[in-house]
Every structure is written in structure tokens, then in C-alpha cells.
Design a protein around this motif. Sequence first.
Motif, PDB file in Angstrom:
ATOM      1  N   LEU A 189       0.765  -1.112  -0.143  1.00 36.01           N
ATOM      2  CA  LEU A 189      -0.170  -0.060  -0.199  1.00 36.01           C
ATOM      3  C   LEU A 189       0.875   1.323  -0.144  1.00 36.01           C
ATOM      4  CD1 LEU A 189      -2.641  -1.047   2.610  1.00 36.01           C
ATOM      5  CD2 LEU A 189      -2.914  -1.306   0.264  1.00 36.01           C
ATOM      6  N   SER A 190       0.671   2.136  -1.047  1.00 37.76           N
ATOM      7  CA  SER A 190       1.252   3.301  -0.989  1.00 37.76           C
ATOM      8  C   SER A 190       0.207   4.493  -0.898  1.00 37.76           C
ATOM      9  CB  SER A 190       1.873   3.442  -2.424  1.00 37.76           C
ATOM     10  OG  SER A 190       3.158   2.754  -2.576  1.00 37.76           O
ATOM     11  N   VAL A 191       0.291   4.992   0.413  1.00 41.74           N
ATOM     12  CA  VAL A 191      -0.715   5.973   0.881  1.00 41.74           C
ATOM     13  C   VAL A 191      -0.206   7.473   0.890  1.00 41.74           C
ATOM     14  CG1 VAL A 191      -2.379   6.431   2.557  1.00 41.74           C
ATOM     15  CG2 VAL A 191      -1.704   4.300   2.188  1.00 41.74           C
ATOM     16  N   GLU A 192      -0.939   8.188  -0.427  1.00 40.08           N
ATOM     17  CA  GLU A 192      -0.320   9.468  -0.140  1.00 40.08           C
ATOM     18  C   GLU A 192      -1.198  10.386   0.633  1.00 40.08           C
ATOM     19  OE1 GLU A 192       0.156  13.318  -3.400  1.00 40.08           O
ATOM     20  OE2 GLU A 192      -0.009  11.401  -4.412  1.00 40.08           O
ATOM     21  N   LEU A 193      -0.566  11.234   1.260  1.00 38.63           N
ATOM     22  CA  LEU A 193      -1.515  12.283   2.113  1.00 38.63           C
ATOM     23  C   LEU A 193      -1.377  13.671   1.275  1.00 38.63           C
ATOM     24  CD1 LEU A 193      -0.601   9.722   3.992  1.00 38.63           C
ATOM     25  CD2 LEU A 193      -0.408  11.643   6.078  1.00 38.63           C
ATOM     26  N   LYS A 194      -2.509  14.024   1.418  1.00 40.47           N
ATOM     27  CA  LYS A 194      -2.736  15.255   0.543  1.00 40.47           C
ATOM     28  C   LYS A 194      -2.888  16.400   1.275  1.00 40.47           C
ATOM     29  CE  LYS A 194      -3.314  14.900  -3.408  1.00 40.47           C
ATOM     30  NZ  LYS A 194      -2.283  14.634  -4.417  1.00 40.47           N
ATOM     31  N   THR A 195      -1.706  16.809   1.565  1.00 41.06           N
ATOM     32  CA  THR A 195      -1.561  18.191   2.588  1.00 41.06           C
ATOM     33  C   THR A 195      -0.654  19.087   1.633  1.00 41.06           C
ATOM     34  OG1 THR A 195       0.617  17.463   3.623  1.00 41.06           O
ATOM     35  CG2 THR A 195      -1.487  16.853   4.555  1.00 41.06           C
ATOM     36  N   ASP A 196      -0.657  20.261   2.040  1.00 41.68           N
ATOM     37  CA  ASP A 196       0.260  21.279   1.146  1.00 41.68           C
ATOM     38  C   ASP A 196       0.723  21.971   2.346  1.00 41.68           C
ATOM     39  OD1 ASP A 196      -1.579  23.668   1.505  1.00 41.68           O
ATOM     40  OD2 ASP A 196      -2.862  22.540   0.118  1.00 41.68           O
ATOM     41  N   PRO A 197       1.638  23.221   1.794  1.00 42.08           N
ATOM     42  CA  PRO A 197       2.232  24.295   2.907  1.00 42.08           C
ATOM     43  C   PRO A 197       1.166  24.928   3.519  1.00 42.08           C
ATOM     44  CG  PRO A 197       3.342  24.144   0.969  1.00 42.08           C
ATOM     45  CD  PRO A 197       2.419  23.253   0.639  1.00 42.08           C
ATOM     46  N   THR A 198      -0.152  25.104   3.269  1.00 39.63           N
ATOM     47  CA  THR A 198      -1.142  26.038   3.778  1.00 39.63           C
ATOM     48  C   THR A 198      -1.642  25.265   4.956  1.00 39.63           C
ATOM     49  OG1 THR A 198      -2.883  25.320   2.581  1.00 39.63           O
ATOM     50  CG2 THR A 198      -1.795  27.134   1.635  1.00 39.63           C
ATOM     51  N   TRP A 199      -1.453  24.049   5.314  1.00 41.05           N
ATOM     52  CA  TRP A 199      -1.857  23.499   6.516  1.00 41.05           C
ATOM     53  C   TRP A 199      -0.896  23.479   7.573  1.00 41.05           C
ATOM     54  CZ3 TRP A 199      -4.741  18.086   6.512  1.00 41.05           C
ATOM     55  CH2 TRP A 199      -5.177  17.941   5.443  1.00 41.05           C
ATOM     56  N   THR A 200      -1.439  23.751   8.846  1.00 38.71           N
ATOM     57  CA  THR A 200      -0.769  23.919   9.983  1.00 38.71           C
ATOM     58  C   THR A 200       0.119  22.686  10.425  1.00 38.71           C
ATOM     59  OG1 THR A 200      -2.424  23.197  11.419  1.00 38.71           O
ATOM     60  CG2 THR A 200      -2.282  25.538  10.763  1.00 38.71           C
ATOM     61  N   ASP A 201       1.071  22.596  11.237  1.00 35.39           N
ATOM     62  CA  ASP A 201       1.684  21.339  11.694  1.00 35.39           C
ATOM     63  C   ASP A 201       0.952  20.716  12.248  1.00 35.39           C
ATOM     64  OD1 ASP A 201       4.319  22.408  10.413  1.00 35.39           O
ATOM     65  OD2 ASP A 201       4.912  23.208  12.381  1.00 35.39           O
ATOM     66  N   GLU A 202      -0.220  21.268  13.100  1.00 34.81           N
ATOM     67  CA  GLU A 202      -0.893  20.508  14.149  1.00 34.81           C
ATOM     68  C   GLU A 202      -1.947  19.758  13.088  1.00 34.81           C
ATOM     69  OE1 GLU A 202       0.947  23.281  16.052  1.00 34.81           O
ATOM     70  OE2 GLU A 202      -0.312  23.582  14.307  1.00 34.81           O
ATOM     71  N   GLU A 203      -2.289  20.236  11.915  1.00 37.35           N
ATOM     72  CA  GLU A 203      -3.364  19.469  11.008  1.00 37.35           C
ATOM     73  C   GLU A 203      -2.662  18.370  10.168  1.00 37.35           C
ATOM     74  OE1 GLU A 203      -6.240  23.225   9.616  1.00 37.35           O
ATOM     75  OE2 GLU A 203      -4.307  22.909   8.539  1.00 37.35           O
ATOM     76  N   VAL A 204      -1.306  18.553   9.782  1.00 33.85           N
ATOM     77  CA  VAL A 204      -0.426  17.492   9.249  1.00 33.85           C
ATOM     78  C   VAL A 204      -0.274  16.346  10.025  1.00 33.85           C
ATOM     79  CG1 VAL A 204       1.866  16.940   8.565  1.00 33.85           C
ATOM     80  CG2 VAL A 204       0.792  19.036   7.731  1.00 33.85           C
ATOM     81  N   GLU A 205      -0.071  16.710  11.606  1.00 35.74           N
ATOM     82  CA  GLU A 205       0.046  15.576  12.364  1.00 35.74           C
ATOM     83  C   GLU A 205      -1.226  14.882  12.790  1.00 35.74           C
ATOM     84  OE1 GLU A 205       1.301  17.893  16.027  1.00 35.74           O
ATOM     85  OE2 GLU A 205       3.144  18.591  15.212  1.00 35.74           O
ATOM     86  N   LEU A 206      -2.296  15.549  12.717  1.00 38.50           N
ATOM     87  CA  LEU A 206      -3.315  14.787  12.845  1.00 38.50           C
ATOM     88  C   LEU A 206      -3.696  13.832  11.861  1.00 38.50           C
ATOM     89  CD1 LEU A 206      -6.300  14.557  14.534  1.00 38.50           C
ATOM     90  CD2 LEU A 206      -7.138  16.602  13.058  1.00 38.50           C
ATOM     91  N   LEU A 207      -3.596  14.169  10.337  1.00 38.83           N
ATOM     92  CA  LEU A 207      -3.791  13.424   9.436  1.00 38.83           C
ATOM     93  C   LEU A 207      -3.017  12.180   9.179  1.00 38.83           C
ATOM     94  CD1 LEU A 207      -5.434  12.514   6.781  1.00 38.83           C
ATOM     95  CD2 LEU A 207      -4.074  14.052   5.745  1.00 38.83           C
ATOM     96  N   THR A 208      -1.681  12.576   9.631  1.00 38.61           N
ATOM     97  CA  THR A 208      -0.790  11.368   9.687  1.00 38.61           C
ATOM     98  C   THR A 208      -0.865  10.392  10.851  1.00 38.61           C
ATOM     99  OG1 THR A 208       0.927  13.199   8.901  1.00 38.61           O
ATOM    100  CG2 THR A 208       2.011  11.066   9.656  1.00 38.61           C
TER     101      THR A 208
END
Length: 280
Positions: free
Chosen positions: A125-144
Motif C-alpha cells: 500500500l502506497s498511501v499519499e497524504l494530500k496536505t500542502d504548505p497551507t496546512w498547519t503543523d497540527e493539521e499535518v500531525e492529525l492526518l498522519t
Amino acid sequence: MISIIEVHGHRGARGLRPENTLPGFAHALDLGVDTIELDVGMSSDGVVVLGHDQVVSPAVLADTGPAWPGDPAYPYVGKPVRELSLAQLRTLDAGLSCDAAPMPGTRIPTLAEACALLAPADVGLSVELKTDPTWTDEEVELLTAAVAAVLKTFGCTERSRLLAFDWRVLAEARRHYPDLGRVALMERKTLAPGTGWLAGHSPADPVAAAFALGATAVSPEHAMTTPTLIDQAHALALPVIVWTVNTPADMTRFITQGADAIVTDYPDRLLALMAATPAV
């Protein structure tokens, strides 16, 4: 002669079946891919859902009706995925994105549903997380964290990789989910001077930057993949996963150059090419 190479079905097999859908994944499994590549985001109520775009795109999704009468958010096409609940996203028709085999009525799956289908299969499984630089660090952490939790629940951790253009995902995975593979996605857009995509690393030498970040593989777009890049990655023990390669001529070129895996919308073409050519 041709080298053995991993076949990665792009969004399942998006040239053959609707992308990021359970029927598409089932078809890719039937073809015999080594790895299913898929994209994920998060609904407003915290569910990891499949989909390539952060905004509901009319290119792959169609409104069918509101989730409940008078829903002020309807129509949903054009709205950010993160602003829609799972119930709202479930109303969208995801089966119209493939001209070769449209499947009207197909719904957006959750990552949990995809894992339930794929866990029993012998497939990566290759799971691409669709975030970008407009996301906050907290939002990236939450999705990950949410993605890692689903993969763990279904026993898929050891066979899964997290992919990201936003390399903060990879840094987060290295800190907290080291058993997951970490694939540094690369394209010319994200490697521009002053880029905000690389978690503070310089784009001057992206392979070295990915290695320093703790990536376990690099995945460059085909237009920037050269023999020099492949050799540099291999010198650092980083496999090279080239995307998205759809013609037999390009497939042959990257195999000859020593790529380790090819991501393709048409895994049938790559599998046929490999079957017709003796392996080294």
C-alpha cells in the motif's frame, strides 16, 4: 532483457477503472499489481477518506443530491473536502472518472474500507497524504496519526508506505511511526526556489535532502527522472519509484535506467511488457 520491477497501480488503475475506488482496487488486484497507490484526506468529522484533490473536483466526482433536505452546503462539488462530513461526501458519485469503464453509483470509500479489501491480498500500500504548505503543523500531525492508526488496525503497517509532497508528513512519520515506509514525492513545482514543501530542506539537491529527512524511497515525476538521479538515489540505498508512466516506450526506458518501481494508470500495459520480455 528486462529487469524485474515493481508495478504500482496509480490510484488503483485509473486508466482502466474509476480512481481511488474499491472496484478500481479490485481490478488492480486481479491484474496482479505489486502495490496499490491511493490518495487520502480527512472529512470534517475526522474520517480518513480517499480522494486525490483537496477540493471536490468535477473531473472525478458528481453531485447526486444533498445528504439531508435543505443542506446549505449543497452542492458539494467545488467545496473543500475538509469542510464536508462523511455523510455529505458519501452522496458523491465517484464512478464516472474513467471513460474506459465508468461505474455510476460508486461511492467514495474510507481508508478503513480500502484496507478491509486490501489487507487479505498480497499487495503493498502506497498511501499519499494530500496536505500542502497551507496546512498547519497540527493539521499535518492529525492526518498522519489518523492514517497510521487505520493501517495499524488492519495489520497493514509493515507493507505500507506514506507518500507526500509535503515532507512534514515524512518527518512526522519518522518521529512517531517509524515502521511505516516514507516516500519523498518530487515534482518540479515543489522543488522551486523558496519552496515551502520540503520541511525546511533545500531543493538544490532533492535526493540528498530526502535522505537527510529519513525517507526510505524517492518518487520523482517521470519528467525529472534521469539516470543520474537514479544512480544518486541508489548510492544512498534509496529505491526510485517513478510516476506516472503510461507508454511502453517510457516504461522500457525507466526499467533500462534502473528504476525500482513504476507507477502507472495502466498496469496491464506494464505487466504485459514485462511478461513479453525475458527478465535479467
